[in-house]
Scaffold this active site. Structure first.
Site, PDB file in Angstrom:
ATOM      1  N   CYS A  55       0.824  -1.213   0.000  1.00  0.00           N
ATOM      2  CA  CYS A  55       0.000   0.000   0.000  1.00  0.00           C
ATOM      3  C   CYS A  55       0.853   1.254   0.000  1.00  0.00           C
ATOM      4  O   CYS A  55       0.403   2.332  -0.391  1.00  0.00           O
ATOM      5  CB  CYS A  55      -0.928   0.011   1.204  1.00  0.00           C
ATOM      6  SG  CYS A  55      -2.333  -1.056   0.923  1.00  0.00           S
ATOM      7  N   ASP A  88     -17.133   5.985  -1.121  1.00  0.00           N
ATOM      8  CA  ASP A  88     -17.305   4.679  -0.469  1.00  0.00           C
ATOM      9  C   ASP A  88     -16.136   3.770  -0.795  1.00  0.00           C
ATOM     10  O   ASP A  88     -15.313   4.072  -1.648  1.00  0.00           O
ATOM     11  CB  ASP A  88     -18.624   4.046  -0.939  1.00  0.00           C
ATOM     12  CG  ASP A  88     -19.788   4.577  -0.134  1.00  0.00           C
ATOM     13  OD1 ASP A  88     -19.616   4.754   1.082  1.00  0.00           O
ATOM     14  OD2 ASP A  88     -20.843   4.849  -0.734  1.00  0.00           O
ATOM     15  N   ASP A 117     -13.963  -4.839 -25.641  1.00  0.00           N
ATOM     16  CA  ASP A 117     -14.678  -6.067 -25.292  1.00  0.00           C
ATOM     17  C   ASP A 117     -16.180  -5.796 -25.115  1.00  0.00           C
ATOM     18  O   ASP A 117     -17.017  -6.617 -25.461  1.00  0.00           O
ATOM     19  CB  ASP A 117     -14.113  -6.644 -23.982  1.00  0.00           C
ATOM     20  CG  ASP A 117     -12.703  -7.196 -24.174  1.00  0.00           C
ATOM     21  OD1 ASP A 117     -12.396  -7.630 -25.303  1.00  0.00           O
ATOM     22  OD2 ASP A 117     -11.922  -7.178 -23.205  1.00  0.00           O
ATOM     23  N   GLY A 137     -11.135   3.573  -8.832  1.00  0.00           N
ATOM     24  CA  GLY A 137      -9.922   2.954  -9.333  1.00  0.00           C
ATOM     25  C   GLY A 137      -8.837   2.928  -8.289  1.00  0.00           C
ATOM     26  O   GLY A 137      -9.086   3.132  -7.090  1.00  0.00           O
ATOM     27  N   HIS A 138      -7.641   2.704  -8.744  1.00  0.00           N
ATOM     28  CA  HIS A 138      -6.492   2.625  -7.843  1.00  0.00           C
ATOM     29  C   HIS A 138      -5.280   3.143  -8.600  1.00  0.00           C
ATOM     30  O   HIS A 138      -5.129   2.870  -9.797  1.00  0.00           O
ATOM     31  CB  HIS A 138      -6.270   1.165  -7.416  1.00  0.00           C
ATOM     32  CG  HIS A 138      -5.126   1.003  -6.476  1.00  0.00           C
ATOM     33  ND1 HIS A 138      -5.279   1.115  -5.117  1.00  0.00           N
ATOM     34  CD2 HIS A 138      -3.815   0.764  -6.707  1.00  0.00           C
ATOM     35  CE1 HIS A 138      -4.083   0.944  -4.545  1.00  0.00           C
ATOM     36  NE2 HIS A 138      -3.186   0.727  -5.494  1.00  0.00           N
ATOM     37  N   SER A 139      -4.429   3.902  -7.927  1.00  0.00           N
ATOM     38  CA  SER A 139      -3.239   4.401  -8.618  1.00  0.00           C
ATOM     39  C   SER A 139      -2.015   4.111  -7.762  1.00  0.00           C
ATOM     40  O   SER A 139      -2.095   4.130  -6.533  1.00  0.00           O
ATOM     41  CB  SER A 139      -3.367   5.903  -8.874  1.00  0.00           C
ATOM     42  OG  SER A 139      -3.668   6.545  -7.664  1.00  0.00           O
ATOM     43  N   ASP A 176     -13.519  -8.336 -30.843  1.00  0.00           N
ATOM     44  CA  ASP A 176     -12.609  -7.238 -31.181  1.00  0.00           C
ATOM     45  C   ASP A 176     -11.240  -7.830 -31.507  1.00  0.00           C
ATOM     46  O   ASP A 176     -10.839  -8.850 -30.944  1.00  0.00           O
ATOM     47  CB  ASP A 176     -12.529  -6.166 -30.086  1.00  0.00           C
ATOM     48  CG  ASP A 176     -12.081  -6.695 -28.740  1.00  0.00           C
ATOM     49  OD1 ASP A 176     -12.319  -7.895 -28.452  1.00  0.00           O
ATOM     50  OD2 ASP A 176     -11.496  -5.920 -27.963  1.00  0.00           O
TER      51      ASP A 176
END
Ligand SMILES: Cc1cc2nc3c(=O)[nH]c(=O)nc-3n(C[C@H](O)[C@H](O)[C@H](O)COP(=O)(O)OP(=O)(O)OC[C@H]3O[C@@H](n4cnc5c(N)ncnc54)[C@H](O)[C@@H]3O)c2cc1C
Length: 731
Positions: free
Chosen positions: A412, A437, A478, A528-530, A616
């Site tokens: 983390c 949230d 997709d 999301g996550h960065s 695709d």
């Protein structure tokens, strides 16, 4: 493990003559910790001295242009293909047309000049300005095509009697006599004062004699007052008939310069001091767009060229916090005017000579200069990627980053800091600062099902905004292929460790690009996550909604169906070549443009056109994905028409040179499913079917009667498969 972190952003705006030198200088001797970015409107920048030679038919387009994509790749600089429209100096940002601004720590501007069409009513509509030169080149080639079979009088007017106008008129005269053999050419050069003002009398006399000898009408003291279709009005009211008008009037400054708040000269160009710095110490300006107030010189490429080395030196000094050094441009210079017919006039210090040998001399000088930037040398020594940045580059925050770079946490602890993230989200107008949230809640409209997919890859383009767009299109592929409507997406973004400001910028550019595509597709970015990582990467988990019964599947091919593809193929080989410096900038641009284009409309048309099956085209290439469709459909095969395959510009040329993506050998395994390969081994498009695609188009089977309603290229037909038949037959 992290490499050297980036600490400062040096941004060059415009690929002008001085900036190509700066690029080369930083390529030869990089500054660890400095990220170099070129913002350029055109991917191929012209060398103005050779443009009249191009018009005269003496040079090809390639010979007189520098490919900025290749030069930047060689340098290790990012190329942002965009047009600057202003500056936000308070936030140190360059404003761009059609995309978010780019931040800088140090900025240099070399965007040239252009004739001011506003001074002649009608010019913008009815005349061709000499700049932008890329536009002149296109319009000139169109004009040549148009007049090839011209018979009767052909009237051409060139407005502007400076060195550029004289050279252009002589070049046009030469070429038109070669190309429009059936025409009676009447060429007029009109100018408001006398020709070659500011040059030696002997040069003017020589040129007047040449114009007379070539039967080019010279009208001096004849300002143009208006242009309408087919005619130019001169002062005094006289109209001059003209089938084509070229404008090469005095260089003027772009209007956006006046909005920057920087000091300007009386004609609106940036006023710079002897060290090429504007009155803002973070901004330098050079070439035609700047005036060195203590050493005024004509707006000529020779001065922009000479400013390259002192500019490179002063940019390095400014990055290190050292005062820039003054540079005094030469007062006298050699001017050589090509006359289009393999001869030229040279003037210096009041004398002028003319002859074929003068052209040979000019040609030698120009080609030598071009070679330096079109064919940069092999780098003598690769910088050790661990060479530490000069401590003078770093401010307190950056010094902290340098001190702990070897010990950056994983887990983390490798998240992008909360402040950086909050600022990026605020700039994007997402989520705000209130705590979101822990996870996103997704409502699925009644009667629909959710389709989900995930994609993630590391960057292969140096422009984070473009990469964001492409990653989003790729992931949504997709959902579109399922005939579903994109609904929501979660992002997974990785940016390299850098000074906080640079990380914020990277993340902002990445997510801005992605969001522009997601917005257009009607897909909400819901979280999301960065994190930090060794290189930039981006992926999405995407959701779409669809009526279960109307979802398109891979299976469903029916004998008699037409097989269509909605985008050109070849992104794999083009980017494999780009990594080796073997792809033209325009090919890369074409591939980027295709990859960033969403398939929204194509997917809607397929659903409306009752497509029977769809997928695709991505990493397995056309053959691999087609094989999946056939396998899922049962007893069918496909007759594939190699000639019909749409290829991106450059793809076929690159295959012919033996280039291919590193994934191509893996994709070639599908060949056992293909019949007729032996007879087609020399077919130039055969390798396309194994080329892995990024953000590729849709591959669909549609009923034959739906073809006119669907915007795709027919590449084959579905047949019934008998026992022992191959999946794919090449035609
Ligand atoms: C026909 C003709 C012949 C000439 N022949 C000669 C000659 O023989 N010798 C000579 O010394 N001079 C010559 N000149 C003058 C010469 O064109 C200019 O002085 C020279 O090009 C200036 O160089 P520069 O570096 O300032 O800008 P440019 O060479 O004009 O380069 C500007 C660059 O900036 C980019 N750009 C422009 N606007 C933007 C923007 N808003 N955002 C991002 N990028 C942007 C352009 O794409 C281009 O790459 C000639 C001019 C003409 C018209």
């Amino acid at each position: 493990m992290q490499g050297v972190p980036l600490l400062k952003d040096l941004v060059l705006v415009g690929g002008g003559h001085a900036h190509v030198h700066v690029l080369k200088s930083f390529g030869m001797k990089p500054m660890p910790g400095v990220r170099l970015t070129l913002i350029g409107r055109d991917v191929e920048t012209p060398y103005s001295g050779m443009i009249p030679g191009f018009v005269a038919g003496r040079y090809t387009f390639d010979e007189c242009h520098i490919d900025l994509a290749r030069l930047c790749a060689w340098t290790g600089a990012r190329l942002i293909r965009a047009e600057a429209t202003g500056l936000d100096r308070d936030n140190r940002q360059v404003l761009l047309k059609d995309r978010p601004p780019i931040s800088y720590d140090l900025l240099s501007i070399d965007v040239g000049s252009a004739p001011n069409l506003d001074t002649i009513p009608g010019a913008a509509q009815w005349a061709t300005p000499v700049k932008p030169i890329a536009e002149l080149g296109r319009r000139w080639l169109d004009f040549l095509e148009r007049i090839k079979s011209w018979s009767g009088p052909l009237k051409v007017v060139v407005i502007g009697g400076g060195a550029g106008g004289v050279e252009l008129a002589l070049a046009i005269d030469h070429r038109l006599h070669e190309v429009a053999k059936g025409a009676q050419l009447h060429l007029a050069l009109v100018t408001k004062g006398e020709i070659l003002a500011g040059q030696a009398q002997s040069a003017r006399d020589q040129v007047r004699t040449i114009l007379q000898r070539r039967r080019i009408t010279l009208l001096e003291q004849s300002a143009s007052e208006a242009i309408k279709q087919g005619a130019v009005q001169l002062e005094g009211g006289k109209w001059l008939a003209a089938d084509a008008v070229f404008v090469v009037t005095e260089a003027s400054a772009a209007k956006w310069f006046a909005t920057t708040g920087l000091a300007l000269d009386e004609r609106g160009f940036f006023a710079v001091d002897d060290a090429l710095s504007t009155n803002d110490p973070h901004i330098f300006a050079v070439g035609d767009c700047a005036t060195v107030v203590n050493h005024r010189r004509p707006k000529a490429g020779v001065f922009a060229v000479r400013q390259g080395p002192p500019l490179a030196k002063n940019l390095r000094r400014a990055l290190l916090g050292q005062p820039p050094q003054p540079f005094v441009p030469q007062r006298r210079y050699l001017s050589i005017l090509g006359t289009g017919d393999g001869r030229a006039v040279a003037t210096r210090n009041g004398w002028a000579v003319e002859g074929a040998w003068v052209w040979g001399w000019k040609d030698h000088i120009d080609r030598k200069w071009m070679r330096m930037y079109r064919e940069p040398p092999k780098k003598p020594m690769q910088m050790n990627s661990a060479t530490p940045p000069d401590p003078a580059l770093a401010d307190a925050e950056a010094r902290r980053l340098l001190a702990d770079i070897g010990m950056r946490c994983g887990g983390c602890g490798a998240k992008v800091g909360a402040n950086v993230l909050a600022r990026v989200l605020a700039r994007l107008g997402l989520f705000g600062f209130e705590a979101p949230d822990d996870a996103a809640l997704i409502d699925v409209p009644p009667g629909k099902v959710l389709v989900q997919s995930v994609d993630f890859f590391r960057t292969f383009v140096d422009d984070p905004y473009r990469f964001g767009e492409i990653a989003a299109v790729h992931a949504l592929g997709d959902v579109w292929a399922m005939g579903a409507r994109p609904h929501s997406a979660l992002a997974l973004a990785v940016v390299p460790a850098a000074a906080e400001r640079l990380m914020e910028e990277d993340l902002f550019q990445l997510l801005s690009g992605a969001r522009s595509v997601l917005n257009e597709a009607g897909c909400a970015l819901i979280g999301g996550h960065s994190g930090e990582g060794p290189e930039m990467a981006l992926g999405f988990s995407v959701n779409g909604v669809v009526d279960r019964a109307r979802a398109l599947r891979k299976g469903g091919l029916q004998p008699g169906d037409k097989l269509i593809v909605t985008k050109k193929l070849g992104t794999g080989v083009i980017f494999a070549a780009a990594m080796r410096g073997a792809a033209r900038g325009t090919w890369i641009e074409g591939a980027l443009e295709s990859m960033r284009t969403p398939s929204t409309k194509a997917a809607e048309a397929l659903v409306a056109g009752s497509a029977h099956a769809c997928t695709d085209v991505t990493g397995f290439g056309l053959a691999g994905h087609l094989a999946e469709m056939i396998r899922a459909s049962g007893a069918v095969s496909v007759d594939l028409d190699l000639d019909a395959l749409p290829a991106l510009d450059g793809a076929v040329e690159l295959f012919a040179k033996g280039l291919a993506s590193s994934l191509q050998p893996e994709n070639l395994r599908a060949r056992h499913l293909i019949d007729g390969m032996e007879g087609k081994t020399g077919h130039p498009k055969l390798p396309l079917i194994f080329d892995p695609q990024t953000a590729g188009g849709l591959l669909a089977a549609v009923p034959a009667d739906a073809i006119g309603r669907i915007d795709g290229i027919v590449i084959g037909e579905v047949k019934a498969r008998r026992e022992g038949d191959a999946f794919i037959r090449l035609g």
